[in-house]
Design a protein around this motif. Structure first.
Motif, PDB file in Angstrom:
ATOM      1  N   PHE A   1       2.413   1.504  -3.324  1.00 28.97           N
ATOM      2  CA  PHE A   1       1.421   1.884  -4.309  1.00 28.97           C
ATOM      3  C   PHE A   1       1.205   3.250  -4.436  1.00 28.97           C
ATOM      4  O   PHE A   1       1.180   4.208  -5.621  1.00 28.97           O
ATOM      5  CB  PHE A   1       0.160   1.222  -4.172  1.00 28.97           C
ATOM      6  CG  PHE A   1      -1.139   1.261  -5.145  1.00 28.97           C
ATOM      7  CD1 PHE A   1      -1.145   0.295  -6.261  1.00 28.97           C
ATOM      8  CD2 PHE A   1      -1.690   2.458  -5.190  1.00 28.97           C
ATOM      9  CE1 PHE A   1      -1.897   0.274  -7.227  1.00 28.97           C
ATOM     10  CE2 PHE A   1      -2.719   2.629  -6.444  1.00 28.97           C
ATOM     11  CZ  PHE A   1      -2.592   1.714  -7.140  1.00 28.97           C
ATOM     12  N   ALA A   2       1.195   4.053  -3.446  1.00 28.75           N
ATOM     13  CA  ALA A   2       1.018   5.245  -3.293  1.00 28.75           C
ATOM     14  C   ALA A   2       2.385   6.140  -3.919  1.00 28.75           C
ATOM     15  O   ALA A   2       2.204   7.133  -4.738  1.00 28.75           O
ATOM     16  CB  ALA A   2       0.976   5.790  -1.707  1.00 28.75           C
TER      17      ALA A   2
ATOM     18  N   LYS B   1       1.911   5.389  -7.656  1.00 31.21           N
ATOM     19  CA  LYS B   1       0.783   6.187  -8.632  1.00 31.21           C
ATOM     20  C   LYS B   1       1.307   7.655  -8.756  1.00 31.21           C
ATOM     21  O   LYS B   1       1.209   8.233  -9.623  1.00 31.21           O
ATOM     22  CB  LYS B   1      -0.312   6.055  -7.473  1.00 31.21           C
ATOM     23  CG  LYS B   1      -1.552   6.647  -8.397  1.00 31.21           C
ATOM     24  CD  LYS B   1      -2.839   6.309  -7.314  1.00 31.21           C
ATOM     25  CE  LYS B   1      -3.805   6.823  -8.191  1.00 31.21           C
ATOM     26  NZ  LYS B   1      -5.110   7.184  -7.348  1.00 31.21           N
ATOM     27  N   SER B   2       2.146   8.300  -7.801  1.00 28.38           N
ATOM     28  CA  SER B   2       2.561   9.824  -7.928  1.00 28.38           C
ATOM     29  C   SER B   2       3.414   9.699  -9.023  1.00 28.38           C
ATOM     30  O   SER B   2       3.357  10.760  -9.751  1.00 28.38           O
ATOM     31  CB  SER B   2       2.938  10.451  -6.747  1.00 28.38           C
ATOM     32  OG  SER B   2       3.706   9.792  -6.148  1.00 28.38           O
TER      33      SER B   2
ATOM     34  N   ARG C   1      -4.291   2.513 -14.669  1.00 29.44           N
ATOM     35  CA  ARG C   1      -4.251   3.978 -15.407  1.00 29.44           C
ATOM     36  C   ARG C   1      -2.968   4.530 -14.923  1.00 29.44           C
ATOM     37  O   ARG C   1      -2.615   5.744 -15.230  1.00 29.44           O
ATOM     38  CB  ARG C   1      -5.461   4.652 -15.204  1.00 29.44           C
ATOM     39  CG  ARG C   1      -6.604   4.092 -16.033  1.00 29.44           C
ATOM     40  CD  ARG C   1      -7.662   5.190 -16.250  1.00 29.44           C
ATOM     41  NE  ARG C   1      -8.619   5.317 -15.038  1.00 29.44           N
ATOM     42  CZ  ARG C   1      -9.698   6.035 -14.760  1.00 29.44           C
ATOM     43  NH1 ARG C   1      -9.770   7.195 -15.518  1.00 29.44           N
ATOM     44  NH2 ARG C   1     -10.257   5.971 -13.707  1.00 29.44           N
ATOM     45  N   ALA C   2      -2.269   3.916 -13.741  1.00 27.59           N
ATOM     46  CA  ALA C   2      -0.920   4.716 -13.345  1.00 27.59           C
ATOM     47  C   ALA C   2      -0.044   3.922 -13.601  1.00 27.59           C
ATOM     48  O   ALA C   2       1.149   4.408 -13.236  1.00 27.59           O
ATOM     49  CB  ALA C   2      -1.173   4.693 -11.848  1.00 27.59           C
TER      50      ALA C   2
ATOM     51  N   GLU D   1      -6.824  -1.684  -9.921  1.00 26.86           N
ATOM     52  CA  GLU D   1      -6.558  -0.240  -9.727  1.00 26.86           C
ATOM     53  C   GLU D   1      -5.283   0.533 -10.286  1.00 26.86           C
ATOM     54  O   GLU D   1      -5.440   1.643 -10.287  1.00 26.86           O
ATOM     55  CB  GLU D   1      -6.549  -0.291  -7.893  1.00 26.86           C
ATOM     56  CG  GLU D   1      -8.163  -0.647  -7.914  1.00 26.86           C
ATOM     57  CD  GLU D   1      -8.058  -0.500  -6.108  1.00 26.86           C
ATOM     58  OE1 GLU D   1      -7.076   0.387  -5.608  1.00 26.86           O
ATOM     59  OE2 GLU D   1      -8.772  -1.104  -5.383  1.00 26.86           O
ATOM     60  N   GLY D   2      -4.441  -0.129 -10.544  1.00 25.96           N
ATOM     61  CA  GLY D   2      -3.054   0.516 -11.057  1.00 25.96           C
ATOM     62  C   GLY D   2      -3.019   0.776 -12.477  1.00 25.96           C
ATOM     63  O   GLY D   2      -1.959   1.504 -12.861  1.00 25.96           O
TER      64      GLY D   2
ATOM     65  N   GLN E   1       0.702  -1.250   0.127  1.00 25.99           N
ATOM     66  CA  GLN E   1       0.047  -0.012  -0.086  1.00 25.99           C
ATOM     67  C   GLN E   1       0.949   1.196  -0.051  1.00 25.99           C
ATOM     68  O   GLN E   1       0.699   2.215  -0.988  1.00 25.99           O
ATOM     69  CB  GLN E   1      -0.821   0.110   1.257  1.00 25.99           C
ATOM     70  CG  GLN E   1      -1.974   0.956   1.071  1.00 25.99           C
ATOM     71  CD  GLN E   1      -2.887   1.345   2.262  1.00 25.99           C
ATOM     72  OE1 GLN E   1      -2.363   1.502   3.177  1.00 25.99           O
ATOM     73  NE2 GLN E   1      -3.999   1.089   2.144  1.00 25.99           N
TER      74      GLN E   1
ATOM     75  N   GLY F   1       3.506   7.358 -11.711  1.00 24.75           N
ATOM     76  CA  GLY F   1       3.082   6.791 -12.922  1.00 24.75           C
ATOM     77  C   GLY F   1       3.884   5.892 -13.407  1.00 24.75           C
ATOM     78  O   GLY F   1       3.546   5.471 -14.716  1.00 24.75           O
ATOM     79  N   TYR F   2       4.348   4.987 -12.526  1.00 20.88           N
ATOM     80  CA  TYR F   2       5.125   3.795 -12.874  1.00 20.88           C
ATOM     81  C   TYR F   2       5.257   2.824 -11.667  1.00 20.88           C
ATOM     82  O   TYR F   2       5.422   3.299 -10.782  1.00 20.88           O
ATOM     83  CB  TYR F   2       6.507   4.069 -13.470  1.00 20.88           C
ATOM     84  CG  TYR F   2       7.127   3.016 -13.845  1.00 20.88           C
ATOM     85  CD1 TYR F   2       7.193   2.604 -15.206  1.00 20.88           C
ATOM     86  CD2 TYR F   2       8.091   2.125 -12.837  1.00 20.88           C
ATOM     87  CE1 TYR F   2       7.874   1.280 -15.588  1.00 20.88           C
ATOM     88  CE2 TYR F   2       8.773   1.093 -13.405  1.00 20.88           C
ATOM     89  CZ  TYR F   2       8.684   0.549 -14.761  1.00 20.88           C
ATOM     90  OH  TYR F   2       9.257  -0.666 -14.994  1.00 20.88           O
TER      91      TYR F   2
ATOM     92  N   ILE G   1       0.885   1.006 -13.707  1.00 17.06           N
ATOM     93  CA  ILE G   1       1.345   0.038 -12.522  1.00 17.06           C
ATOM     94  C   ILE G   1       0.675  -1.343 -13.055  1.00 17.06           C
ATOM     95  O   ILE G   1      -0.240  -1.588 -13.261  1.00 17.06           O
ATOM     96  CB  ILE G   1       0.803   0.242 -11.083  1.00 17.06           C
ATOM     97  CG1 ILE G   1       1.436   1.845 -10.658  1.00 17.06           C
ATOM     98  CG2 ILE G   1       1.277  -0.869 -10.157  1.00 17.06           C
ATOM     99  CD1 ILE G   1       0.667   2.271  -9.267  1.00 17.06           C
TER     100      ILE G   1
END
Ligand code: NAD
Length: 300
Positions: free
Chosen positions: A137-138, A141-142, A185-186, A182-183, A134, A144-145, A188
């Motif tokens: 992931f944060a 996500k910020s 679009r980022a 969930e990942g 978790q 973008g990879y 991931i």
């Protein structure tokens, strides 16, 4: 085909002080990744702990000209998981890759299983993967990879004495699939590895067969899944002894009772062949895929 490089990438490998994790850490570092080598140390049943395992692998990486730092936290607590990711960010500025690999065994036949052995196994395999992933992931996500690899097992097919382990490992499949959704679009990607290898965890269980199963033969699959070159997500892969194979969770076409039917248990019995026929099955990539497959029956 171009060489797969990890230059500029930061990887976290949990339980990397020995066994499979060590081989992943060495390979990622040799390809240019800066690596956080996490390991609590301790026995194959998860008792005790010492910092020498992680430090030894860091020393090995540095001796080969690579970049690595140790982390000695237990991934079994939220604080430990967060601190593993903090070590990556504090040391190298980010995290691009997480290989959730740490673990141990508490094998017992189902009736002999204690709740302590259930909790320990769920904590180290399933909950630990949440605790590390978790916060990672944060960061991903910020940026973008990101690349996640979760370590399951062929115990998920069912294995005598491994109800706690198989259930925890199957939970990781659901976690990885959801992170993949969930990942997406980022940037991931998330995949599952189901390794078989000769390590301290398995050498007694596998007997002579273990001699075919060098841990280094699992490493290429994990390295690929961790790489920029990886194009697959929501996957699971068995890797053992030089054989690499997709493992999947499929949905049969099934039998539809009809719009106005009130099917009974006897109808299920009568149609069991159609219900279990795998011809034309789907491998759903999300819950939506099942809903779409189902909705074709509901045309009004
Ligand atoms: N070896 C196989 O055939 C096989 C098969 C299926 C799955 N697996 C899985 O692969 C992973 C690696 O196993 P391995 O065979 O290399 O075993 P291993 O015992 O050599 O490695 C596991 C590592 O995890 C570390 N660890 C344990 N608890 C920890 C904690 N709380 N925090 C941080 N580190 C901790 C251990 O100290 C150890 O170095 C495990 O998740 C295991 O369940 C292995």
């Amino acid at each position: 085909m171009s060489d797969i490089s990890f230059d500029g990438r930061v990887a976290v490998v949990t339980g990397a002080g020995g066994g499979l994790g060590r081989t992943y850490a060495l390979e990622l570092a040799s390809r240019g990744a800066a690596v956080v080598v996490n390991d609590l140390g301790g026995s194959v049943e998860g008792r005790g702990g010492d910092s020498t395992a992680a430090q030894r692998v860091v020393d090995e990486i540095r001796a080969q000209g690579g970049d690595a730092v140790p982390n000695f936290d237990s991934v079994m607590t939220p604080e430990g998981g967060a601190n593993v990711v903090k070590t990556a960010v504090d040391s190298f500025g980010k995290v691009d890759v997480v290989v959730n690999n740490a673990g141990f065994l508490r094998d017992k036949s189902f009736l002999k299983l204690t709740w302590e052995d259930l909790d320990a196994i769920v904590d180290v395999h399933l909950k630990a993967a949440f605790y590390v992933s978790q916060p990672a992931f944060a960061v991903m996500k910020s940026n973008g990879y990101g690349r996640f690899v979760f370590t399951a097992s062929n115990a998920t097919f069912g294995n005598f004495g491994q109800s706690n382990y198989a259930a925890a490992k199957m939970g990781l499949v659901g976690l990885s699939n959801t992170i993949a959704v969930e990942g997406a679009r980022a940037g991931i990607l998330s995949n599952v590895i189901m390794p078989m290898a000769k390590t301290r965890m398995t050498e007694e269980l596998l007997g002579d067969f273990a001699d075919y199963l060098a841990p280094e033969l699992v490493t290429p699959m994990v390295t690929y899944l961790c790489s920029e070159a990886c194009t697959t997500t929501h996957g699971a892969f068995s890797a053992a002894g030089g054989r690499y194979a997709s493992v999947f969770w499929g949905l049969a076409q099934g039998w539809y009772a009809g719009p106005a039917a009130s099917p009974t248990a006897e109808d299920i019995q009568a149609h069991l062949d159609e219900i279990t026929d795998r011809e034309g099955h789907l491998v759903p990539q999300s819950t939506t895929d099942e809903v779409v497959a189902l909705s074709k029956h509901f045309t009004r």
